[in-house]
Design a protein around this motif. Structure first.
Motif, PDB file in Angstrom:
ATOM      1  N   VAL A  46     -31.416 -18.495 -70.981  1.00 56.42           N
ATOM      2  CA  VAL A  46     -32.092 -19.492 -70.148  1.00 56.42           C
ATOM      3  C   VAL A  46     -31.809 -20.902 -70.667  1.00 56.42           C
ATOM      4  O   VAL A  46     -31.472 -21.803 -69.892  1.00 56.42           O
ATOM      5  CB  VAL A  46     -33.611 -19.231 -70.110  1.00 56.42           C
ATOM      6  CG1 VAL A  46     -34.323 -20.344 -69.346  1.00 56.42           C
ATOM      7  CG2 VAL A  46     -33.905 -17.876 -69.465  1.00 56.42           C
ATOM      8  N   PHE A  47     -31.923 -21.096 -71.984  1.00 57.45           N
ATOM      9  CA  PHE A  47     -31.665 -22.419 -72.553  1.00 57.45           C
ATOM     10  C   PHE A  47     -30.197 -22.809 -72.406  1.00 57.45           C
ATOM     11  O   PHE A  47     -29.878 -23.982 -72.198  1.00 57.45           O
ATOM     12  CB  PHE A  47     -32.081 -22.450 -74.022  1.00 57.45           C
ATOM     13  CG  PHE A  47     -33.539 -22.692 -74.228  1.00 57.45           C
ATOM     14  CD1 PHE A  47     -34.024 -23.977 -74.435  1.00 57.45           C
ATOM     15  CD2 PHE A  47     -34.455 -21.647 -74.193  1.00 57.45           C
ATOM     16  CE1 PHE A  47     -35.376 -24.221 -74.614  1.00 57.45           C
ATOM     17  CE2 PHE A  47     -35.804 -21.869 -74.371  1.00 57.45           C
ATOM     18  CZ  PHE A  47     -36.276 -23.157 -74.577  1.00 57.45           C
ATOM     19  N   ALA A  48     -29.299 -21.841 -72.513  1.00 58.82           N
ATOM     20  CA  ALA A  48     -27.873 -22.139 -72.374  1.00 58.82           C
ATOM     21  C   ALA A  48     -27.545 -22.600 -70.961  1.00 58.82           C
ATOM     22  O   ALA A  48     -26.787 -23.564 -70.754  1.00 58.82           O
ATOM     23  CB  ALA A  48     -27.040 -20.908 -72.739  1.00 58.82           C
ATOM     24  N   ILE A  49     -28.124 -21.929 -69.971  1.00 55.84           N
ATOM     25  CA  ILE A  49     -27.897 -22.323 -68.578  1.00 55.84           C
ATOM     26  C   ILE A  49     -28.482 -23.704 -68.311  1.00 55.84           C
ATOM     27  O   ILE A  49     -27.894 -24.522 -67.590  1.00 55.84           O
ATOM     28  CB  ILE A  49     -28.503 -21.277 -67.628  1.00 55.84           C
ATOM     29  CG1 ILE A  49     -27.731 -19.963 -67.728  1.00 55.84           C
ATOM     30  CG2 ILE A  49     -28.516 -21.780 -66.192  1.00 55.84           C
ATOM     31  CD1 ILE A  49     -28.373 -18.809 -66.976  1.00 55.84           C
ATOM     32  N   SER A  50     -29.635 -23.976 -68.896  1.00 59.64           N
ATOM     33  CA  SER A  50     -30.310 -25.259 -68.670  1.00 59.64           C
ATOM     34  C   SER A  50     -29.606 -26.424 -69.366  1.00 59.64           C
ATOM     35  O   SER A  50     -29.258 -27.423 -68.731  1.00 59.64           O
ATOM     36  CB  SER A  50     -31.759 -25.160 -69.158  1.00 59.64           C
ATOM     37  OG  SER A  50     -32.423 -26.391 -69.033  1.00 59.64           O
ATOM     38  N   PHE A  51     -29.377 -26.280 -70.660  1.00 63.21           N
ATOM     39  CA  PHE A  51     -28.838 -27.398 -71.438  1.00 63.21           C
ATOM     40  C   PHE A  51     -27.324 -27.347 -71.594  1.00 63.21           C
ATOM     41  O   PHE A  51     -26.718 -28.343 -72.010  1.00 63.21           O
ATOM     42  CB  PHE A  51     -29.483 -27.417 -72.831  1.00 63.21           C
ATOM     43  CG  PHE A  51     -30.886 -27.964 -72.848  1.00 63.21           C
ATOM     44  CD1 PHE A  51     -31.118 -29.317 -73.036  1.00 63.21           C
ATOM     45  CD2 PHE A  51     -31.973 -27.127 -72.667  1.00 63.21           C
ATOM     46  CE1 PHE A  51     -32.406 -29.828 -73.056  1.00 63.21           C
ATOM     47  CE2 PHE A  51     -33.273 -27.614 -72.679  1.00 63.21           C
ATOM     48  CZ  PHE A  51     -33.488 -28.981 -72.868  1.00 63.21           C
ATOM     49  N   GLY A  52     -26.708 -26.203 -71.278  1.00 60.95           N
ATOM     50  CA  GLY A  52     -25.277 -26.044 -71.495  1.00 60.95           C
ATOM     51  C   GLY A  52     -24.407 -27.146 -70.915  1.00 60.95           C
ATOM     52  O   GLY A  52     -23.558 -27.718 -71.623  1.00 60.95           O
ATOM     53  N   PRO A  53     -24.586 -27.505 -69.636  1.00 57.28           N
ATOM     54  CA  PRO A  53     -23.742 -28.561 -69.060  1.00 57.28           C
ATOM     55  C   PRO A  53     -23.854 -29.890 -69.786  1.00 57.28           C
ATOM     56  O   PRO A  53     -22.859 -30.617 -69.927  1.00 57.28           O
ATOM     57  CB  PRO A  53     -24.263 -28.667 -67.624  1.00 57.28           C
ATOM     58  CG  PRO A  53     -24.854 -27.331 -67.334  1.00 57.28           C
ATOM     59  CD  PRO A  53     -25.455 -26.880 -68.626  1.00 57.28           C
ATOM     60  N   PHE A  54     -25.050 -30.214 -70.266  1.00 55.62           N
ATOM     61  CA  PHE A  54     -25.252 -31.496 -70.946  1.00 55.62           C
ATOM     62  C   PHE A  54     -24.721 -31.449 -72.380  1.00 55.62           C
ATOM     63  O   PHE A  54     -24.283 -32.477 -72.915  1.00 55.62           O
ATOM     64  CB  PHE A  54     -26.743 -31.861 -70.913  1.00 55.62           C
ATOM     65  CG  PHE A  54     -27.271 -32.018 -69.516  1.00 55.62           C
ATOM     66  CD1 PHE A  54     -27.111 -33.211 -68.832  1.00 55.62           C
ATOM     67  CD2 PHE A  54     -27.873 -30.953 -68.865  1.00 55.62           C
ATOM     68  CE1 PHE A  54     -27.567 -33.352 -67.531  1.00 55.62           C
ATOM     69  CE2 PHE A  54     -28.339 -31.081 -67.571  1.00 55.62           C
ATOM     70  CZ  PHE A  54     -28.179 -32.284 -66.894  1.00 55.62           C
ATOM     71  N   ILE A  55     -24.759 -30.277 -72.988  1.00 59.40           N
ATOM     72  CA  ILE A  55     -24.130 -30.125 -74.302  1.00 59.40           C
ATOM     73  C   ILE A  55     -22.623 -30.274 -74.161  1.00 59.40           C
ATOM     74  O   ILE A  55     -21.963 -30.938 -74.977  1.00 59.40           O
ATOM     75  CB  ILE A  55     -24.491 -28.754 -74.911  1.00 59.40           C
ATOM     76  CG1 ILE A  55     -25.989 -28.690 -75.210  1.00 59.40           C
ATOM     77  CG2 ILE A  55     -23.687 -28.503 -76.180  1.00 59.40           C
ATOM     78  CD1 ILE A  55     -26.461 -27.329 -75.694  1.00 59.40           C
ATOM     79  N   ALA A  56     -22.063 -29.672 -73.110  1.00 54.54           N
ATOM     80  CA  ALA A  56     -20.624 -29.762 -72.877  1.00 54.54           C
ATOM     81  C   ALA A  56     -20.180 -31.203 -72.651  1.00 54.54           C
ATOM     82  O   ALA A  56     -19.058 -31.583 -73.012  1.00 54.54           O
ATOM     83  CB  ALA A  56     -20.233 -28.897 -71.678  1.00 54.54           C
ATOM     84  N   MET A  57     -21.068 -32.018 -72.046  1.00 55.29           N
ATOM     85  CA  MET A  57     -20.741 -33.430 -71.802  1.00 55.29           C
ATOM     86  C   MET A  57     -21.103 -34.309 -72.992  1.00 55.29           C
ATOM     87  O   MET A  57     -20.955 -35.530 -72.923  1.00 55.29           O
ATOM     88  CB  MET A  57     -21.484 -33.929 -70.550  1.00 55.29           C
ATOM     89  CG  MET A  57     -21.003 -33.307 -69.255  1.00 55.29           C
ATOM     90  SD  MET A  57     -21.811 -34.004 -67.781  1.00 55.29           S
ATOM     91  CE  MET A  57     -23.483 -33.383 -67.981  1.00 55.29           C
ATOM     92  N   GLY A  58     -21.602 -33.708 -74.075  1.00 54.58           N
ATOM     93  CA  GLY A  58     -21.976 -34.491 -75.262  1.00 54.58           C
ATOM     94  C   GLY A  58     -23.222 -35.326 -75.049  1.00 54.58           C
ATOM     95  O   GLY A  58     -23.388 -36.371 -75.683  1.00 54.58           O
ATOM     96  N   GLN A  59     -24.128 -34.878 -74.171  1.00 54.56           N
ATOM     97  CA  GLN A  59     -25.311 -35.670 -73.824  1.00 54.56           C
ATOM     98  C   GLN A  59     -26.616 -35.078 -74.341  1.00 54.56           C
ATOM     99  O   GLN A  59     -27.694 -35.534 -73.944  1.00 54.56           O
ATOM    100  CB  GLN A  59     -25.403 -35.825 -72.299  1.00 54.56           C
ATOM    101  CG  GLN A  59     -24.269 -36.615 -71.682  1.00 54.56           C
ATOM    102  CD  GLN A  59     -24.470 -36.826 -70.190  1.00 54.56           C
ATOM    103  OE1 GLN A  59     -25.516 -36.491 -69.632  1.00 54.56           O
ATOM    104  NE2 GLN A  59     -23.473 -37.383 -69.531  1.00 54.56           N
ATOM    105  N   LEU A  60     -26.546 -34.103 -75.219  1.00 52.60           N
ATOM    106  CA  LEU A  60     -27.776 -33.464 -75.690  1.00 52.60           C
ATOM    107  C   LEU A  60     -28.721 -34.483 -76.329  1.00 52.60           C
ATOM    108  O   LEU A  60     -29.933 -34.470 -76.072  1.00 52.60           O
ATOM    109  CB  LEU A  60     -27.457 -32.356 -76.692  1.00 52.60           C
ATOM    110  CG  LEU A  60     -28.676 -31.609 -77.258  1.00 52.60           C
ATOM    111  CD1 LEU A  60     -29.458 -30.927 -76.135  1.00 52.60           C
ATOM    112  CD2 LEU A  60     -28.250 -30.591 -78.307  1.00 52.60           C
TER     113      LEU A  60
END
Length: 524
Positions: free
Chosen positions: A242-256
């Motif tokens: 669930v957390f990967a689906i939620s935050f994954g795109p923003f982690i990939a963009m370096g925006q965490l």
């Protein structure tokens, strides 16, 4: 409870929600309109950077996607609401859409309440033809007609009903011992609104103990044996997915880091602009009293006193004068300390779903009473799960009646316009009268004292009467005495402090019952 009766409860409360569409709207209405515009007109990479409006996106990613989906329906009502530059835009179509979006999203709450009603342990007059003696009916009304949810969502404007639906669905699955489903719905909830981190410790301890450890019953005593790595792995996969689906795109963009900075802003004061009725309201009033005494005793100079910005309606940091100034770290330590006995108790006991629910309520209590910059609306996080316990236990019913009355009345200042006074007073009276009558009928009152409200002691009854007198003063007396200009903050301060006494008393009573009562520990 028969389905037709549940359907009647749903229909009647929905009619009330529709009637509230023209009501007053807070700044939260513009907040969510702006989020609709951001998620619709900006690329995902800019969602957590966009700052045209002061109401920037500061909820977790799943809520942002929720707004994104809503925006694709909103464009058929009024495309102008989806322009980021249209600040404070509120056409009739915009208001209609946003109000309806809250009502429709409440369908999840309806389903979750129905599931919770199936989990109620029927007790006492389970075959009584009287509705007020049927636990499932009483619970349905207490949850769907909850006064706090009605005014905060359908007048003030938020989506707490939808989020409460996720929370109750998670609780229902745990009460049904469907642990992985419960973990899934709670993980989903955290990624919609991070305020529910407050109750995460209860989930962590319960799921670790009840799902990941095997147990045996020897000589009538429950013994925990070994950790099941397979169960632990399965639980971890559910949560992390669930957390990967939620935050994954923003982690990939370096925006965490940027996302987290929006979710956890630190430049805020100890209390909100309007004090929540918690420990810090009492601490602040004690500081004011101590300051006055210190000035009279010439221990403090008037020139050294910080002006009372605490009640000025501004969100900002400030320092106390006579008592030590409280930092965010201190509130974290106190909150964890207040939770710890409940968490240890949950870990050491047989760890039944009812034990979990009591611990969850106590975690919500602790974070509300001792947390940093707590909003008054967070009282709903305690009252809602406590409703499930109130229909099953006489002692919990007593706590619920006291807490719901003072907690809900503390929300009155949110609706400060005269036009909303009849709505909030009537809804509060309807809910409170039903709660007292229904829980009194459900649990019986064979030893009821004269001149006392059902289930309450003389002291608690006197406190409730004091709430009525307080509201009369705030609504009529303050203005009649000509204090509106001289002491404009006084009604707010009195409401927060007096209601804080009731919340603190409810917390202590519920804690004592949890740690000492044997009857709750025998439920499986």
């Amino acid at each position: 409870m028969a389905a037709p009766m549940f359907f009647c409860v749903v229909v009647t409360v929905t009619i009330v929600k529709l009637l509230l569409i023209p009501s007053y709207r807070s700044t939260d209405f513009e907040v969510h309109r702006n989020w609709l515009a951001i998620t619709h007109s900006k690329p995902v990479s800019q969602w957590y950077y966009e700052d045209t409006s002061e109401w920037t996106l500061d909820y977790p990613p799943l809520f942002a996607w929720f707004e994104f989906l809503l925006s694709h329906v909103a464009k058929y009502f009024d495309p102008a609401m989806l322009k980021v530059t249209n600040l404070n835009y509120a056409s009739f179509a915009t208001v209609l859409f946003q109000r309806l979006s809250v009502i429709v999203s409440d369908l999840l709450l309806v389903y979750a309440v129905y599931e919770c009603c199936q989990c109620v342990q029927v007790m006492g007059k389970k075959n009584s033809p009287q509705l007020l003696s049927q636990p499932m009916f009483v619970l349905a009304v207490l949850l769907l007609w909850n006064f706090g949810l009605l005014i905060v969502d359908h007048i003030h404007f938020q989506y707490n009903g939808f989020l409460t639906g996720l929370k109750l669905l998670s609780i229902a699955r745990i009460l049904q011992r469907r642990h992985l489903e419960g973990a899934f719905w709670f993980s989903l909830l955290l990624n919609f609104k991070h305020i529910y981190l407050y109750i995460a410790p209860a989930y962590f301890i319960y799921l670790l103990r009840a799902h990941c450890f095997t147990r045996s019953n020897r000589d009538g005593r429950v013994q925990w044996t070994s950790l099941s790595l397979l169960n632990l792995f399965g639980l971890g996969v559910v949560v992390l997915e669930v957390f990967a689906i939620s935050f994954g795109p923003f982690i990939a963009m370096g925006q965490l880091g940027q996302v987290l900075s929006r979710l956890f802003p630190v430049k805020r004061g100890l209390v909100h602009a309007y004090w929540a009725p918690n420990f810090w309201a009492l601490y602040n009033i004690a500081d004011k009293a101590a300051t006055a005494v210190a000035v009279r005793a010439k221990l403090l100079s008037p020139d050294d006193i910080t002006q009372a910005t605490m009640t000025g309606g501004l969100v900002q940091e400030y320092t106390h004068n006579a008592l030590p100034t409280i930092s965010p770290l201190v509130t974290v330590i106190l909150t964890l300390a207040a939770m710890m006995p409940a968490l240890v108790h949950l870990w050491r006991r047989p760890c039944t779903p009812r034990d979990f629910l009591r611990c969850l309520v106590l975690c919500a209590f602790a974070s509300f009473l001792f947390g940093y910059h707590v909003h008054e609306k967070a009282i709903i996080l305690i009252i809602i799960p406590l409703s499930l316990l109130a229909v099953e236990s006489r002692q919990d019913g007593q706590v619920f009646l006291l807490l719901s009355t003072c907690g809900h009345l503390s929300l009155f200042p949110l609706l400060f316009t005269q036009a909303e006074t009849p709505s909030k007073v009537c809804l509060m009276l309807m809910f409170s009268l039903f709660a007292f009558m229904a829980l009194g009928s459900l649990h019986g009152s064979s030893k009821r004292r004269p001149y006392c409200l059902p289930l309450l002691s003389p002291v608690e009854t006197a406190y409730i009467i004091g709430l009525v007198l307080l509201q009369l003063y705030c609504s009529l007396g303050h203005h009649a005495l000509g204090l509106t200009t001289r002491l404009p903050f006084l009604p707010l301060m009195l409401t927060s402090v007096y209601c804080a006494l009731g919340v603190m008393g409810s917390w202590l009573k519920f804690y004592f019952t949890t740690l000492t009562s044997v009857q709750h520990l025998k439920q499986s």
